[in-house]
Design an enzyme around this catalytic site. Structure first.
Site, short mmCIF file in Angstrom:
data_model
loop_
_atom_site.label_atom_id
_atom_site.label_comp_id
_atom_site.label_asym_id
_atom_site.label_seq_id
_atom_site.Cartn_x
_atom_site.Cartn_y
_atom_site.Cartn_z
N HIS A 1 0.85 -1.20 0.00
CA HIS A 1 0.00 0.00 0.00
C HIS A 1 0.88 1.24 0.00
CE1 HIS A 1 -2.97 2.98 1.35
NE2 HIS A 1 -2.16 3.28 2.33
N ASP B 1 6.68 21.35 -26.65
CA ASP B 1 6.62 20.04 -26.01
C ASP B 1 7.70 20.00 -24.95
OD1 ASP B 1 5.21 17.13 -27.27
OD2 ASP B 1 6.54 17.07 -25.52
N TRP C 1 7.16 0.04 3.74
CA TRP C 1 7.67 0.72 2.54
C TRP C 1 9.04 1.30 2.82
CZ3 TRP C 1 9.14 5.55 0.68
CH2 TRP C 1 9.03 6.63 1.59
N SER D 1 12.67 5.90 -13.96
CA SER D 1 11.58 6.68 -14.55
C SER D 1 11.54 8.09 -13.97
CB SER D 1 10.25 5.97 -14.27
OG SER D 1 9.17 6.82 -14.54
N SER D 2 11.63 8.18 -12.63
CA SER D 2 11.58 9.50 -11.99
C SER D 2 12.75 10.37 -12.40
CB SER D 2 11.61 9.35 -10.47
OG SER D 2 10.45 8.73 -10.02
N HIS E 1 13.58 11.81 3.30
CA HIS E 1 12.98 13.05 3.68
C HIS E 1 12.76 13.99 2.49
CE1 HIS E 1 10.86 15.52 6.27
NE2 HIS E 1 11.38 16.49 5.56
N GLU F 1 12.22 13.09 -0.33
CA GLU F 1 11.14 12.45 -1.07
C GLU F 1 9.77 12.99 -0.66
OE1 GLU F 1 10.63 10.49 -3.52
OE2 GLU F 1 8.56 9.91 -3.17
N TYR G 1 9.11 15.89 0.46
CA TYR G 1 8.97 17.24 -0.10
C TYR G 1 8.75 17.18 -1.59
CZ TYR G 1 9.60 18.98 4.44
OH TYR G 1 9.38 19.22 5.77
N SER H 1 -1.12 27.28 -5.43
CA SER H 1 -0.75 28.67 -5.70
C SER H 1 -1.29 29.15 -7.03
CB SER H 1 0.77 28.82 -5.69
OG SER H 1 1.30 28.43 -4.47
N HIS I 1 15.28 13.07 11.80
CA HIS I 1 14.13 13.21 12.70
C HIS I 1 13.22 11.99 12.58
CE1 HIS I 1 11.98 15.55 9.27
NE2 HIS I 1 11.47 14.33 9.29
N HIS I 2 13.53 11.10 11.63
CA HIS I 2 12.82 9.83 11.56
C HIS I 2 13.50 8.80 12.45
CE1 HIS I 2 10.57 11.11 7.94
NE2 HIS I 2 11.67 11.77 7.65
N THR J 1 7.34 27.07 5.45
CA THR J 1 6.04 26.45 5.18
C THR J 1 4.92 27.35 5.69
OG1 THR J 1 7.16 24.35 5.58
CG2 THR J 1 4.79 24.27 5.28
N LYS K 1 4.25 30.20 3.39
CA LYS K 1 3.40 29.86 2.25
C LYS K 1 1.92 29.86 2.63
CE LYS K 1 5.00 27.11 -1.00
NZ LYS K 1 5.86 27.81 -1.96
N ARG L 1 2.05 1.43 15.21
CA ARG L 1 1.65 1.25 13.81
C ARG L 1 2.13 -0.10 13.32
NH1 ARG L 1 5.74 5.07 10.29
NH2 ARG L 1 4.70 4.06 8.56
#
Lengths: 383, 551, 185
Positions: free
Chosen positions: B92, B121, B157, B185-186, B269, B271, B273, B284, B318-319, B344, B347, B466
Site C-alpha cells: 500500500h 513540447d 515501505w 523513470s523518476s 525526507h 522524497e 517534499y 498557488s 528526525h525519523h 512552510t 506559504k 503502527r
C-alpha cells in the site's frame, strides 16, 4: 454463505453494538515518572501553540470565505505583496519556535543522562519476545505474550471472549523497584525491535549488534504496559512489554524468590534426567509447549509458512531423520535461519516433550519417545 | 478568450517529424489506437497516460487499504494472517508513494509545463515516452510478487535492514528491481522537466515571470535528481547484503543497521517534499484564480519553496530519534526540523493573504484548495509536534505518525491533485465536468477523510503502535470509526472516476478560459488544447498577462 | 514551417549540454550514496558515535594515570539468535582509573555438536564514551573458531583515555556473538 451470517448484517450490528471494552484515553499519558510528566507538559505546550496559530489562521480564512465572496458583490483588492508583513510572519514564528525549543532541549538533556543508576537491566528483543537479564544478579528470563491463541485467532467464528489485557499481557513481566534509577541496556538478537513503555516515556530501538541506553525512575508501584514499536516481522503486534514496579522492599523479596526459583529449576532439571515419561504425558506437555513457543512460526497445524518457516508435518527432520539432529536443532537453533536456540527458553523436560510431540503429531507417528536424559546428551554440560 | 490564431489546430502538421517517433515528413495524421498510446511522444498524451496510470494505482493501493481497514475494524485476526497484513501495508505504501502521487504530479508536469512556459513540447519527448512506459512494467513486477511463494515485500515501505535483508521472505529481489525501474523513470522525468524549463521557455519569459507552478516543479525536479540516485544506491546495497554476502547493514560482518536508516532517510525526507512541493504549485495557481486576486508575495513564495527544498536535506534523522543518536545529533535535527515550519508557514500565510479581501467563488477546484490549506496545515502541526524530540519518543511508530503523514499526503497532495484535475479538466477534455457530481465527490471525501484520519491522532496518543494487525481492546472503538471512514472515503473516489469518464465523453462545451480569474498561457489556447500548442512561441503580451509576479 | 526546424536544431545543442550536466549530478549522487558508507564509518570513528570502538589493536598511549577519577566499566554479552555457545564475562564489572591498563577475561564454550566459528562484535554505551575506550588486545579483533565442546578463555586488554569527558563515569561494553561459520567458508 451457508453457516455464516450475512456480512453486511454483522458489520452494521457491530457499528452500533458497544461491548464494555475499556475506555480509551484521548490524550497522551502523563505517565508515572517525572520525565514522563515533563514530556506530557511539552506535548501540551506545543498543542496549545498549534491550536492558537490554527485558530488565528483558519479564522482569517473563514472570515474571508464568509465576507469576501464575489456573491456579496465585493470587488477584489489590489495588494499582492508586503515586505513588512512577510518579515513579521517570518520572525514571529521563529520566536515561537525558540520558545518551544528551549523547554524541549532541557527535557531532552535530562532524558539522555543515564549516569548514576541504581539497577541495570539488559533487555534483548528477538522475534517475537523480550528477554530480561538483571545485570548484578544471575537472574534472566524470557517474557512472552500470554494471551491465549484462541482469543486472537478469529478466522473462524469464535465465542472466546478477549481478556481485559488482551495483547498486553505476558507470562513473566519485568520487575523493577520504584523510586530507583533503573538503567536499561537494549539490544536485539535478530532484527530491529523497539522497547516502549508509554508510562515511562521510554522508547529506544533494539539494534542487533549494538546497545542503546535508556533509564527511568518510577514514582508509583504498579503495572505498566507497552509494546514493541518497530516493525520486526509477522508478530510485531504480539510482543508486548509488561513492567511490574514494586516497592524497594517488595523488589528485594522478589529477587530472593527468583533466586530460589532458579535453584529449584536447576534441581528439577537434574531430577528430570532420570525421568521416564509416558507417551501421553510427553504428548500433552509437548503440545502445550509447542503451541506456546513453536506454533507462531511452524503453525498449530505443523504446516509452517513457506518459504521462511518449514513444515514439520511430514518433514524428514521430524520423521525419518535422527532424533539427535532433531534435538540439536531445537537446542542449538540453526545459524543463518530464523530458528533460534531454545536451550535457555525451555527446560530439558519441555524440549524432550516438544520433540516427542513433533515426531508423533499430525500423522508423523514415529512412535519415538524422547526423555530429558536424551536431551542432556545433546545439550552438554552447560545450559 | 479566443484561441491564439498562430497555434496549430487539432490536426498534426507535417513538420513535427522531430517530435514524433520515427515518422518522416510524409505522415500528416496523428497515430490512432494502441499504437498512438504506445509510441506517443506528445506531452499531452504522455500526461494523460501518467494521470490514468496514477489513478488506477491509487485505486489499487486504496483497495489494499480497504483490506487493512477491514482487518482492523475489530480486535482479533478475522481476515488475514499477520504476515499477509505486513505485505498489505508495505505494498500500500509503495504503491501510493511511487505509483499514485509521484506519477500523478508527473502527469501534471507533462500536460501543463510546456504550455505554461510557451514551449511546443517537453525537451526530450522520446525519453518522455520511456519514462512512462517502464512504470507499468515496474508495478507489474511489484504486484506479481503477491502471487509468488514468498509473497510480496512485508518489511514496510521503508524496508529497514536487517528485516529486509537477512530476515526477508525472499521478495527482496523483486522489490529492488521494481524500485530501480521506478527510480529510473523518476530521474528521466526530472531531467526532462529541468531541461524544458531551463532551455525552452518562450523568449521573454524570465525565471521570475514563470508561474509559481513551474517553479515548484522545477525545484522538485532538482530534488529528484539529487536523491533518487541515493535510493538506487541503498536498494543496491540491500540487494548485495541479501544475496551477495556483503555486510553493509549486518553487524556480524562489521556493518550497521542504523546506517541503512541514515542513507534511506537521506533520500526519504527530500522524497516527502518531492510529494508536496508540486501540490504547493497547484494550490498557488488555483487560489488566486478563484480569489480574483494576484498570488500574495510571489517572490517570497519562490524563496520559501527553495528554502524548504534546501532544508529538506538536513533533517533526515528526525525519523530516527529512537535509534540511539547522541544528544547533539538529536538537538541538531530537532532544530532544523522546527525551522522548516517557517517557510512552510510563510506559504500558508501567503495563500490566506491571497484570499483576504479577494472576491471569492467556490467552484470545486477552490473547495479542494481551501480544504488543502486547512487540512495540510493540521498535518503540519502534527509534524511540528513530531519534531520535538522528547515527545517524539512517545509519538514515534504510533498512529500519531500515521495520522500526520496521511494528513499531509491525502488531504495535502491528493486533494491538490483533485483540485488541479478539476481546474484543468476543461482544458484537457474540452468539456466542463458535472458540477453536481464534483460537489458530491468533494463533500463525501472531505467528511470521510477526516473520519478516517483524525481519530488516528488519538489512537497514537493513547499508545497504539503502527503496522500491527491486531490491537488491545481500548483501541477498538476508534478503530471501528476509522475503518468506517476508510470504506466511505474509498467509495467516494469512485465518484471522481464517474466525473472524469463523464467529462471525457461529453458535457457543456468549455471555452478557452472557463475560470474568469485564471491567468496563464494555457488559457490562451482552445479547450480542449490542440494536440500541438506553441509551435511558435507566444507573443510578449500573452507572456506578460500570464505573469503571476507582475500582472 | 521551417523556423520550427531551425529552432529544433538550435535547441538540441543546449539540451545536450544541460542533459550532460544533469546526468553528471545523477551519477555523482549515486556515487555519493555509496560514499556515505565509508563517510558514515569515518564520522563514527571521529566522533565515537554509535558506540563503535576500535576494531584493530591500538598501542597504549596514555600519559600516566588519573587517580582522581574512578570509572566503572561494565561488561555484558549476548548470543545473537541463540548461538549455542556459553559466552560470558568472568567479571561483569570493574573499576579503573583513566589511563590505567587492565586485562579482563571472557569465557566461551561451544555447546553444539559441530564446530562453529564465532565473531564477537563490540558496542559501547554511552556512544560518546566509545572514542575514549581503547582496546589494546581483544578477541573481537579476530574470528574465534571453536570445535564442538571446546572451551576457551579470551582476553581483553584495554585502557580508558584520560580525556574521557567528566560527565561520564560508567561505561558499558557489550559483545554480541555471531555465528559466522557459513560466511567464512
Amino acid at each position: 454463505m451457508g453457516k455464516h451470517k450475512p456480512i453486511w448484517l454483522v458489520l452494521v450490528s457491530l457499528v452500533f453494538i458497544n461491548p464494555a471494552w475499556a475506555e480509551m484515553r484521548l490524550n497522551l499519558t502523563e505517565g508515572a515518572t517525572a520525565v514522563s510528566k515533563e514530556v506530557y507538559d511539552l506535548h501540551m505546550l506545543v498543542l496549545y501553540i498549534c491550536t492558537a496559530i490554527g485558530v488565528v489562521v483558519f479564522g482569517a480564512m473563514f472570515w474571508s470565505i464568509a465576507f469576501h465572496r464575489k456573491s456579496k458583490g465585493v470587488k477584489p483588492a489590489d495588494f499582492h505583496e508586503s515586505t513588512k508583513v512577510e518579515i513579521l510572519w517570518t520572525t514571529i514564528p521563529i520566536v515561537i519556535l525558540i520558545g518551544m525549543a528551549v523547554p524541549a532541549t532541557h527535557t531532552l538533556i535530562a532524558m539522555e543522562d543515564n549516569t548514576n543508576s541504581d539497577v541495570t537491566i539488559q533487555i534483548t528483543g528477538s522475534q517475537w519476545k523480550w528477554h530480561y537479564k538483571y545485570f548484578d544478579q544471575d537472574i534472566e528470563y524470557y517474557s512472552v505474550l500470554s494471551t491465549p491463541r484462541e482469543q486472537y485467532q478469529n478466522q473462524q467464528e469464535t465465542t472466546v471472549e478477549k481478556g481485559i489485557n488482551y495483547l498486553l499481557e505476558v507470562d513473566k513481566p519485568l520487575v523493577i523497584p520504584a523510586n530507583k534509577k533503573v538503567r536499561f541496556l537494549i539490544t536485539s538478537d535478530d532484527v530491529i525491535h523497539s522497547w516502549w513503555v508509554p508510562a515511562f516515556a521510554v522508547k529506544q530501538d533494539a539494534n542487533p549488534g549494538f546497545i542503546n541506553e535508556a533509564w527511568t525512575n518510577v514514582d508509583e508501584p504498579g503495572v505498566y504496559r507497552g509494546q514493541c514499536a518497530e516493525l520486526c516481522g509477522k508478530d510485531h503486534g504480539f510482543m508486548p512489554i509488561v513492567v511490574e514496579v514494586k516497592s524497594v522492599a517488595d523488589y528485594e523479596v522478589w529477587l530472593e524468590e527468583q533466586k530460589q526459583l532458579i535453584v529449584k529449576a536447576a534441581e528439577a532439571e537434574k531430577a528430570s534426567l532420570s525421568d521416564s515419561m509416558s507417551m501421553p504425558e510427553l504428548m500433552q506437555l509437548g503440545e502445550t509447549t509447542y503451541l506456546a513457543h513453536c506454533a507462531a512460526c511452524h503453525q498449530p497445524s505443523g504446516l509452517g509458512l513457506a518459504p521462511v518457516f518449514p513444515a514439520l508435518k511430514g518433514s524428514p527432520m521430524a520423521t525419518t531423520g535422527s532424533i539427535t539432529d532433531h534435538i540439536d536443532i531445537v537446542v542449538n537453533g540453526k545459524a543463518g535461519t530464523a530458528m533460534q536456540s531454545y536451550r535457555k527458553q525451555l527446560s530439558l523436560k519441555e524440549i524432550a516433550a516438544v520433540v516427542t510431540y513433533e515426531r508423533n503429531a499430525w500423522g508423523n507417528d514415529t512412535g519415538e519417545l524422547v526423555q530429558s536424559a536424551n536431551v542432556k546428551v545433546v545439550s552438554g554440560d552447560e545450559q | 478568450m479566443t484561441a491564439n490564431t498562430l497555434n496549430d489546430t487539432n490536426e498534426a502538421s507535417v513538420h513535427d517529424s522531430t517530435t514524433e517517433l520515427g515518422h518522416d515528413e510524409h505522415h500528416d495524421h496523428k497515430m490512432t489506437g494502441l499504437k498512438r498510446w504506445l509510441l506517443t511522444t506528445n506531452h499531452k498524451d504522455i500526461g494523460t497516460l501518467y494521470l490514468w496510470f496514477a489513478f488506477i494505482m491509487f485505486l489499487t493501493g486504496g483497495a489494499l487499504a480497504m483490506v487493512i481497514r477491514a482487518e482492523l475494524f475489530q480486535p482479533g485476526l478475522q481476515l488475514v494472517e499477520p504476515d499477509f497484513f505486513n505485505q498489505l501495508t508495505t505494498v500500500h505504501g509503495l504503491i501510493m508513494v511511487f505509483g499514485a502521487i509521484m506519477p500523478a504530479f508527473t502527469g501534471f508536469a507533462n500536460w501543463m509545463l510546456p504550455m505554461m512556459v510557451g514551449a511546443p513540447d517537453m525537451a526530450l519527448p522520446r525519453m518522455n515516452n520511456w519514462s512512462f512506459w517502464i512504470l507499468p512494467f515496474a508495478f507489474a513486477i511489484l504486484l506479481s510478487s503477491f502471487f509468488m511463494e514468498s509473497g510480496a515485500p512485508n518489511f514496510g515501505w521503508t524496508f529497514y535492514a536487517p528485516l529486509s535483508t537477512t530476515y526477508s521472505n525472499g521478495s527482496t529481489a523483486f522489490f529492488v528491481f521494481a524500485v530501480h525501474i521506478m527510480g529510473i523513470s523518476s530521474i528521466m522525468g526530472a531531467i526532462n522537466v529541468i531541461v524544458t524549463i531551463m532551455n525552452m521557455r518562450a523568449p521573454g519569459m524570465t525565471y521570475m515571470k514563470m508561474p509559481l507552478f513551474v517553479w515548484t516543479f522545477f525545484i522538485t525536479a532538482y530534488l529528484l535528481i539529487a536523491v533518487m540516485p541515493v535510493l538506487a544506491g541503498v536498494v543496491t546495497m540491500l540487494l548485495t547484503d541479501t544475496y551477495f554476502g556483503t555486510s553493509f547493514f549486518d553487524a556480524a560482518g562489521g556493518g550497521d543497521p542504523v546506517m541503512f536508516q541514515h542513507i534511506f532517510w537521506f533520500f526519504g525526507h527530500p522524497e516527502v517534499y518531492i510529494m508536496i512541493l508540486p501540490a504547493f504549485g497547484i494550490i498557488s495557481t488555483i487560489i488566486p484564480a478563484f480569489s480574483r486576486k494576484r498570488l500574495f508575495g510571489y517572490s517570497s513564495m519562490v524563496y520559501a519553496t527553495s528554502s524548504i527544498a534546501f532544508l529538506s536535506f538536513i533533517v533526515w534523522a528526525h525519523h530516527m530519534f529512537t535509534t540511539g543518536m547522541p544528544l547533539f545529533g538529536e538537538l541538531f535535527f530537532m532544530y532544523c526540523t522546527m525551522l522548516i515550519a517557517v517557510p512552510t508557514g510563510v506559504k500558508v500565510f501567503n495563500w490566506v493573504a491571497t484570499m483576504w479581501r479577494g472576491a471569492l467563488t467556490f467552484e470545486t477546484p477552490m473547495l479542494f484548495s481551501i480544504a488543502f490549506v486547512i487540512l495540510f496545515t493540521i498535518g503540519g502541526f502534527s509534524g511540528l509536534m513530531l519534531a520535538m524530540t522528547p515527545v517524539d519518543f512517545q509519538y514515534h511508530d504510533t498512529y500519531f505518525v500515521v495520522a500526520h503523514f496521511h494528513y499531509v499526503l491525502v488531504t495535502g497532495s491528493l486533494f491538490s491533485i483533485y483540485a488541479g484535475a478539476y481546474y484543468w479538466l476543461p482544458k484537457w477534455t474540452g468539456h466542463m465536468y458535472s458540477n453536481t457530481l464534483s460537489k458530491w465527490h468533494f463533500w463525501c471525501s472531505l467528511i470521510s477523510v477526516n473520519l478516517l484520519f483524525f481519530p488516528m491522532h488519538f489512537l497514537g496518543l493513547a499508545g497504539m503502535p503502527r503496522r500491527i494487525p491486531d490491537y488491545a481492546l481500548q483501541f477498538a472503538d476508534f478503530n471501528k470509526w476509522v475503518s468506517i471512514g476508510g470504506f466511505a472515503f474509498g467509495l467516494s473516489q469512485l465518484i471522481f472516476l464517474a466525473v472524469v469518464i463523464k467529462c471525457i465523453r461529453g458535457g457543456e462545451k468549455a471555452p478557452a478560459k472557463p475560470w474568469d480569474g485564471a491567468i496563464g498561457l494555457e488559457w490562451t489556447v482552445a479547450s480542449p488544447a490542440p494536440y500541438h500548442t506553441f509551435s511558435t512561441p507566444p507573443p510578449q503580451k500573452d507572456i506578460d498577462n500570464a505573469d503571476q509576479h507582475e500582472h | 514551417m521551417t523556423d520550427k526546424a531551425q529552432t529544433d536544431t538550435n535547441t538540441a545543442k543546449p539540451h545536450n549540454k544541460t542533459v550532460k550536466k544533469l546526468l553528471f549530478v545523477v551519477l555523482s549522487m549515486f556515487g555519493f550514496g555509496f560514499a556515505l558508507v565509508p563517510l558514515y564509518d569515518i564520522f563514527c570513528d571521529i566522533t565515537g558515535l554509535n558506540g563503535k570502538t576500535n576494531t584493530s589493536a591500538v598501542n597504549y598511549q596514555a600519559n600516566g594515570i588519573d587517580t582522581s577519577r574512578l570509572i566503572k566499566v561494565q561488561f555484558i554479552t549476548r548470543n545473537a539468535q541463540g548461538v549455542p555457545w556459553k559466552f560470558e564475562p568472568i567479571l561483569n564489572e570493574i573499576n579503573v582509573h583513566p589511563g590505567e591498563m587492565k586485562v579482563v577475561s571472557f569465557y566461551a564454550k561451544n555447546n553444539a555438536q559441530h564446530d562453529i566459528i564465532g565473531q564477537a562484535v563490540p558496542s559501547v554505551s554511552p556512544g560518546m564514551a566509545a572514542n575514549y575506550f581503547h582496546k589494546i588486545e581483544c578477541f573481537c579483533f579476530t574470528q574465534q573458531p571453536l570445535k564442538a565442546a571446546e572451551e576457551v578463555e579470551m582476553g581483553l586488554q584495554f585502557y580508558v583515555d584520560l580525556a574521557l569527558p567528566k560527565d561520564i563515569n560508567t561505561l558499558t561494553l557489550s559483545y554480541t556473538l555471531y555465528d559466522i561459520t557459513a560466511k567464512s567458508s
